[in-house]
Design a protein around this motif. Structure first.
Motif, PDB file in Angstrom:
ATOM      1  N   PHE A 234     -24.293   2.933  40.035  1.00 23.32           N
ATOM      2  CA  PHE A 234     -25.291   1.929  40.398  1.00 23.32           C
ATOM      3  C   PHE A 234     -24.652   0.535  40.440  1.00 23.32           C
ATOM      4  O   PHE A 234     -24.877  -0.243  41.370  1.00 23.32           O
ATOM      5  CB  PHE A 234     -26.450   1.928  39.396  1.00 23.32           C
ATOM      6  N   ARG A 235     -23.840   0.244  39.429  1.00 26.65           N
ATOM      7  CA  ARG A 235     -23.213  -1.074  39.350  1.00 26.65           C
ATOM      8  C   ARG A 235     -22.169  -1.248  40.449  1.00 26.65           C
ATOM      9  O   ARG A 235     -22.072  -2.305  41.075  1.00 26.65           O
ATOM     10  CB  ARG A 235     -22.580  -1.254  37.967  1.00 26.65           C
ATOM     11  N   LYS A 289     -17.194  -8.225  51.854  1.00 22.92           N
ATOM     12  CA  LYS A 289     -17.996  -7.084  51.406  1.00 22.92           C
ATOM     13  C   LYS A 289     -17.070  -5.912  51.049  1.00 22.92           C
ATOM     14  O   LYS A 289     -17.218  -5.270  49.996  1.00 22.92           O
ATOM     15  CB  LYS A 289     -18.957  -6.696  52.526  1.00 22.92           C
ATOM     16  N   ASN A 290     -16.093  -5.645  51.925  1.00 26.83           N
ATOM     17  CA  ASN A 290     -15.132  -4.556  51.661  1.00 26.83           C
ATOM     18  C   ASN A 290     -14.296  -4.852  50.423  1.00 26.83           C
ATOM     19  O   ASN A 290     -14.010  -3.965  49.623  1.00 26.83           O
ATOM     20  CB  ASN A 290     -14.207  -4.363  52.866  1.00 26.83           C
ATOM     21  N   LEU A 291     -13.897  -6.121  50.273  1.00 27.20           N
ATOM     22  CA  LEU A 291     -13.065  -6.508  49.136  1.00 27.20           C
ATOM     23  C   LEU A 291     -13.825  -6.348  47.825  1.00 27.20           C
ATOM     24  O   LEU A 291     -13.256  -5.905  46.819  1.00 27.20           O
ATOM     25  CB  LEU A 291     -12.613  -7.960  49.306  1.00 27.20           C
ATOM     26  N   ALA A 292     -15.110  -6.686  47.827  1.00 27.48           N
ATOM     27  CA  ALA A 292     -15.927  -6.524  46.617  1.00 27.48           C
ATOM     28  C   ALA A 292     -15.988  -5.048  46.210  1.00 27.48           C
ATOM     29  O   ALA A 292     -15.859  -4.709  45.026  1.00 27.48           O
ATOM     30  CB  ALA A 292     -17.328  -7.068  46.854  1.00 27.48           C
ATOM     31  N   GLY A 293     -16.187  -4.161  47.221  1.00 26.22           N
ATOM     32  CA  GLY A 293     -16.225  -2.727  46.934  1.00 26.22           C
ATOM     33  C   GLY A 293     -14.881  -2.224  46.422  1.00 26.22           C
ATOM     34  O   GLY A 293     -14.816  -1.447  45.470  1.00 26.22           O
ATOM     35  N   SER A 294     -13.786  -2.698  47.054  1.00 23.65           N
ATOM     36  CA  SER A 294     -12.442  -2.287  46.625  1.00 23.65           C
ATOM     37  C   SER A 294     -12.145  -2.783  45.224  1.00 23.65           C
ATOM     38  O   SER A 294     -11.573  -2.068  44.396  1.00 23.65           O
ATOM     39  CB  SER A 294     -11.393  -2.835  47.601  1.00 23.65           C
ATOM     40  N   PHE A 295     -12.560  -4.019  44.925  1.00 25.93           N
ATOM     41  CA  PHE A 295     -12.303  -4.604  43.609  1.00 25.93           C
ATOM     42  C   PHE A 295     -13.051  -3.839  42.523  1.00 25.93           C
ATOM     43  O   PHE A 295     -12.509  -3.546  41.453  1.00 25.93           O
ATOM     44  CB  PHE A 295     -12.724  -6.071  43.624  1.00 25.93           C
ATOM     45  N   SER A 296     -14.302  -3.469  42.823  1.00 30.91           N
ATOM     46  CA  SER A 296     -15.089  -2.703  41.844  1.00 30.91           C
ATOM     47  C   SER A 296     -14.463  -1.336  41.597  1.00 30.91           C
ATOM     48  O   SER A 296     -14.380  -0.876  40.453  1.00 30.91           O
ATOM     49  CB  SER A 296     -16.526  -2.542  42.355  1.00 30.91           C
ATOM     50  N   SER A 297     -14.010  -0.685  42.681  1.00 28.49           N
ATOM     51  CA  SER A 297     -13.361   0.624  42.529  1.00 28.49           C
ATOM     52  C   SER A 297     -12.074   0.500  41.726  1.00 28.49           C
ATOM     53  O   SER A 297     -11.761   1.360  40.900  1.00 28.49           O
ATOM     54  CB  SER A 297     -13.062   1.228  43.904  1.00 28.49           C
ATOM     55  N   ALA A 298     -11.323  -0.587  41.999  1.00 26.05           N
ATOM     56  CA  ALA A 298     -10.069  -0.789  41.272  1.00 26.05           C
ATOM     57  C   ALA A 298     -10.331  -1.027  39.782  1.00 26.05           C
ATOM     58  O   ALA A 298      -9.581  -0.535  38.931  1.00 26.05           O
ATOM     59  CB  ALA A 298      -9.303  -1.965  41.871  1.00 26.05           C
TER      60      ALA A 298
END
Length: 571
Positions: A234-235, A289-298
């Protein structure tokens, strides 16, 4: 691509009759293609069908190259990613083989398996799969920002005030992901431990009708893991839509602030430049937007990296000496000189002085926890002494190469340790180049040859997980055959017959007697009847040598050994 060419085709723009000047830019490429289309239309007397066909070819060629380079990008990235993961797993397994046995007494086996499998997979999918985005998207954002600053420093100053605030909000969203991910990996490790214990002890679980209890433990951990992963997802999934909303919010702020300046003629750019500025800014939203998703995954994968690093950076307590001496053969004696050993500040052995001459048999006796197994484990350097010296032929074993030291030793444990492979492969574990004749001879010495011949595939029979297709006596005789084939001068025997039935015990004991001939033996004794003829019996109590001597002399003393014998009703 289509819009400028179709405008030319349908007469919305004038045909280009003069070839435009070439410059290295997208506009120049577009103009040259327009010129070629114009020449096709003129050449075929305004028959625009040929020009339409040319446009289709240009689009196909462009899309072909776009996908070709996308594929080539994956061809570069995929081997890199797979190499990193292959190297990571290899380094992890290599470190597991290097770590001393003491390290694993405090670790759950399921948790280590979880780090090797689940954590490694988490790194692959959360970190390596976002690697491209973590490199490409910041570059895209940086290039667009530089362009915006060059276009209008006034508006860009306002923009650079808003962007850090939005970045802070996105950072706060993903901050707890690493902690939650660490908790999730630990729960998964506990889950694997319960599974491993269940598979190992299934017979006992069924016998005691404990399916409900074990199931309750597993389901509680599994449900907790599922809930935690939902919270994490969710986060993580919130990062992309929130970043898009904040990006559009910043766009609206710029549109209001910049538009007000343009309308009042206070801006450093005109209306056309302002529209260009707005359009250029929209190019930041998707990369951000993509960077935020990548950063969260990282961040999520960072927890898995930390758990694997705990193993990779664990201290190697038993180290190979810098200039190791080679123990070519065992000639004289094993000597313990004032040896003490402590683990986690708990003293297990204290002031041990013992000499074991070549060809002699020494038995270690004592109650559970007296330090018998620890004393035996010091000889092959499974642990290093805390104080004192352990010498083989007068040389401190810390100065010997581990391989040459362990080449002189074989171990037969109370619980047979076998691998899911053929009988022959298990026997020749310590001597990979053994011939079939040597394997058969070792099996004969271990009283295993007859039962092996009765198997459908003989020595090529697969024995199953931990030797599950064999009886207890058969498993133990295979471990003895393995020790015999290695043919070492030193044997360490952790009472190999204590868990066997009478017939199997006789066969295994005969095999042990055959194996012990002309060898130096350290026997950890549980059944005292098996060590009556030992050259020396060492009685350990609370980590110290309480008594020593032959069977008869210790019986005469009437001390700890006599009480142990009486308890087993052996005279």
């Amino acid at each position: 691509m289509l819009a400028p060419f179709l405008q030319l085709l349908f007469g919305k723009e004038e045909l280009l009759r003069v070839e435009p000047a070439w410059t290295f830019s997208g506009a120049s490429v577009t103009n040259h293609i327009k010129y070629v289309i114009s020449q096709v239309i003129i050449h075929y007397d305004n028959n625009k069908v040929y020009a339409l066909a040319f446009i289709c070819i240009v689009i196909l060629v462009s899309i072909f190259f776009k996908n070709l380079f996308t594929y080539l990008g994956f061809r570069v990235l995929s081997p890199m990613r797979n190499y990193v993961m292959t190297k990571l797993r290899s380094d992890l397994f290599d470190k597991i083989l290097e770590l001393p046995i003491g390290y694993f007494t405090e670790q759950r086996k399921g948790d280590i398996i979880s780090r090797m499998s689940n954590d490694a997979n988490e790194i692959e999918f959360s970190v390596m799969s976002t690697l491209e985005g973590l490199i490409r998207e910041p570059l895209t954002v940086l290039i667009v920002l530089v362009s915006l600053v060059l276009l209008s420093p006034q508006l860009s100053f306002f923009l650079l005030v808003l962007l850090p605030a939005t970045g802070f909000i996105i950072g706060r969203l993903s901050k707890s992901l690493k902690k939650q991910s660490t908790d999730a990996q630990e729960r998964y490790g506990l889950l694997m431990s319960i599974l491993d214990e269940t598979l190992t002890g299934l017979r006992i679980i069924k016998a005691f009708n404990a399916e409900g209890l074990i199931g309750k433990r597993f389901f509680a951990v599994n449900d907790g893991l599922g809930n935690l992963r939902n919270k994490m997802n969710f986060r993580r999934d919130m990062a992309s839509p929130v970043s898009e909303f904040l990006g559009v919010f910043v766009l609206c702020c710029i549109l209001w602030f910049g538009g007000k300046l343009v309308l009042s003629n206070q801006a450093d750019l005109n209306a056309e430049g302002f529209i260009t500025y707005i359009l250029l800014f929209t190019q930041i939203i998707q990369p951000a937007k993509n960077l935020a998703g990548s950063f969260s995954s990282a961040r999520k994968g960072g927890a898995a990296v930390a758990r694997i690093e705990e193993i990779l950076q664990a201290a190697i307590v038993v180290k190979e000496p810098e200039a190791p001496k080679v123990l070519a053969q065992f000639s004289h004696s094993i000597e313990f000189k004032n040896v003490s050993f402590a683990y986690n500040d708990v003293t297990i052995l204290k002031n041990i002085n013992l000499t074991i001459e070549k060809g002699k048999t020494v038995a270690l006796v004592g109650s559970s926890g007296a330090g018998k197994s620890t004393l035996a484990d010091l000889v092959p350097r499974f642990h290093d002494v805390t104080e004192g010296e352990l010498l083989i032929d007068g040389v401190n074993i810390k100065d010997l190469s581990l391989q040459s030291l362990r080449n002189q030793i074989s171990i037969v444990t109370q619980e047979p340790i076998l691998f899911n492979d053929t009988i022959a492969s298990n026997i020749c574990l310590g001597k990979q180049d053994a011939t079939q004749a040597q394997i058969e001879d070792a099996a004969k010495v271990a009283n295993a040859y007859q039962f092996i011949l009765k198997k459908e595939e003989g020595f090529a029979t697969n024995i199953g997980d931990r030797g599950s297709k064999l009886s207890g006596g058969e498993r133990q005789r295979l471990t003895i055959a393995r020790a015999v084939l290695k043919n070492p001068p030193i044997l360490i025997l952790d009472e190999a017959t204590s868990s066997l039935d009478t017939e199997s015990e006789r066969l295994v004991q005969d095999a042990i007697n055959n194996m012990m001939q002309n060898r130096t033996s350290i026997v950890i004794a549980h059944r005292l009847s098996t060590i009556r003829h030992a050259d020396e019996i060492i009685v350990l109590s609370k980590g110290e040598i309480a008594e020593r001597g032959t069977h008869d002399s210790l019986i005469t003393k009437g001390g700890i050994y006599q009480r142990l014998v009486e308890m087993q009703e052996v005279r």
